[in-house]
Scaffold this active site. Structure first.
Site, short mmCIF file in Angstrom:
data_model
loop_
_atom_site.label_atom_id
_atom_site.label_comp_id
_atom_site.label_asym_id
_atom_site.label_seq_id
_atom_site.Cartn_x
_atom_site.Cartn_y
_atom_site.Cartn_z
CE LYS A 187 8.86 -5.35 -13.69
NZ LYS A 187 8.37 -6.67 -13.52
P1 FBP Z 1 7.99 -10.05 -17.78
O1 FBP Z 1 7.42 -8.86 -18.48
O2 FBP Z 1 8.67 -10.96 -18.72
O3 FBP Z 1 6.95 -10.72 -16.92
O4 FBP Z 1 9.12 -9.50 -16.82
C1 FBP Z 1 8.81 -8.94 -15.60
C2 FBP Z 1 9.50 -9.68 -14.48
O5 FBP Z 1 9.17 -9.13 -13.23
C3 FBP Z 1 10.99 -9.71 -14.57
O6 FBP Z 1 11.54 -8.53 -14.12
C4 FBP Z 1 11.32 -10.93 -13.78
O7 FBP Z 1 12.45 -11.57 -14.23
C5 FBP Z 1 10.16 -11.81 -14.02
O8 FBP Z 1 9.10 -11.01 -14.47
C6 FBP Z 1 9.73 -12.51 -12.79
O9 FBP Z 1 8.98 -13.60 -13.16
P2 FBP Z 1 8.31 -14.55 -12.10
O10 FBP Z 1 6.91 -14.08 -12.01
O11 FBP Z 1 8.42 -15.90 -12.72
O12 FBP Z 1 9.04 -14.44 -10.81
#
Ligand code: FBP
Length: 274
Positions: A187
Site C-alpha cells: 500500500k
Molecule cells: P487514508 O486513506 O485516510 O489516507 O488512510 C490511509 C492511512 O495509511 C491510514 O492507514 C493511516 O492511519 C493514515 O493513512 C496515515 O496517515 P499519515 O500520512 O498522516 O501518516
C-alpha cells in the site's frame, strides 16, 4: 519440475484469495484513531461499528484495524468482512521529530487469535528510524511465514530530509524494497499520474494498492485517481478518510468497487452516488 508448495505458502494463498477474490481489492483502512486521533471521524462514524456496518453493506473486500478496535467491533465484521490487523502504529501526539517511526502494537499471534486474514505493518522508508522499522518488519515477516499469514507493507517513504514523498523515484524505491523484505501486498502513495504510478507497479513483483490520502473536495476526484491507479496496473486501493469522512460511505465504497472490480468508467461509478 512442479513447484513445491509449503504449508505456509498454501495458508498465505488461501487467505489472500479471501481478500483479493479476483486479484483486486478495495480495503477500508481504519487505524486513524491511533494515527491521527478521533478528529478524523465525522460524528456518525465516531462509533466504529456504524462505519463497519456501512462498508460491509457495500461488500468491501477487507478492513484494516488495530488489534484493540478489531476486538471491540468483532460482531460487526465477523463473517462479513475479512480482517487485516495492523500490527504497527504511532500517535500524532508525539514530538514531531519522534514521528518518523512506528512501534509494534500487536503481534502476528494476536492476528491469528482474532481470526484475521492478513497483517499490515508500516515502514517509513528512508526515515532516520528505518533501521528499527526494518528489523521489526523482518520479525513480523518471519512470524507470518510460520502462520501462513499474508503481510501487507504500508510502504511510505518519509523523513525530514525528503521534500516530496510522492516523487515517483522515491515511491518506486519503497515499493521495490517492500517486496525485497517479504511483503505480499503493498500500500503506497499516489504519485500524481497514471504514467508515474505505472512505474511504481513495474518496479515491484508484488501487487500494489494505492493509499487513499486526505479526503478530496469532491468524490469524483478520488474516483478519477482510482481509475488511473487501475489503468496503471494497480490492484486496488486501501482507503480511509475518503470513505468514512463522507456521510454516504456505503455508496462511496460501491462506486470505488465498481471501478476496481468492474472496470467501470468514472461516470458510471458516479451514478451510484446520485
Ligand atoms: P487514508 O486513506 O485516510 O489516507 O488512510 C490511509 C492511512 O495509511 C491510514 O492507514 C493511516 O492511519 C493514515 O493513512 C496515515 O496517515 P499519515 O500520512 O498522516 O501518516
Amino acid at each position: 519440475m512442479k513447484p513445491v508448495s509449503t504449508v505456509s505458502s498454501v495458508g498465505k494463498n488461501v487467505r489472500l484469495r479471501r481478500i483479493l477474490k479476483d486479484g483486486k481489492a478495495v480495503i477500508l483502512a481504519m487505524d486513524h484513531g491511533i494515527e491521527h486521533g478521533p478528529k478524523d471521524f465525522i460524528e456518525p462514524h465516531l462509533d466504529p461499528n456504524v462505519i463497519i456496518d456501512k462498508v460491509a453493506k457495500a461488500g468491501v473486500d477487507a478492513i484494516m484495524l488495530p488489534r484493540g478496535l478489531a476486538r471491540l467491533t468483532w460482531e460487526s465484521w465477523a463473517n462479513r468482512i475479512p480482517l487485516i490487523v495492523k500490527v504497527t502504529g504511532k500517535t500524532s501526539l508525539r514530538p514531531k521529530e519522534r514521528q518518523y517511526t512506528q512501534n509494534l502494537i500487536a503481534t502476528v499471534e494476536d492476528a491469528v487469535a482474532l481470526g484475521a486474514e492478513a497483517v499490515a505493518a508500516t515502514v517509513y522508508w528512508g526515515a532516520p528510524e528505518e533501521e528499527q522499522m526494518l528489523e521489526q518488519f523482518t520479525e513480523i515477516a518471519a512470524a507470518c511465514e510460520v502462520y501462513g499469514m499474508p503481510l501487507l507493507n504500508l510502504a511510505y517513504p518519509r523523513g525530514p530530509h525528503m521534500p516530496n514523498q510522492n516523487d515517483v523515484e522515491i515511491v518506486r524505491y519503497a515499493a521495490r524494497a517492500a517486496a525485497e523484505v517479504g511483503a505480499d501486498l503493498i500500500k503506497t502513495y499516489w504519485t500524481g499520474s497514471e504514467e508515474t504510478f505505472r512505474e511504481v507497479v513495474k518496479a515491484t513483483p508484488v501487487p500494489v494498492l494505492m493509499s487513499g490520502g486526505a479526503k478530496t473536495e469532491e468524490p469524483r476526484q478520488f474516483l478519477e485517481v482510482t481509475k488511473q491507479v487501475m489503468r496503471a496496473g494497480g490492484k486496488g486501493v486501501v482507503v480511509g478518510r475518503n470513505v468514512f469522512q463522507r456521510e454516504n460511505a456505503t455508496e462511496m465504497v460501491k462506486a470505488i468497487m465498481k471501478i476496481v472490480h468492474e472496470d467501470a468508467s468514472v461516470d458510471e461509478a458516479m451514478k451510484l452516488l446520485k
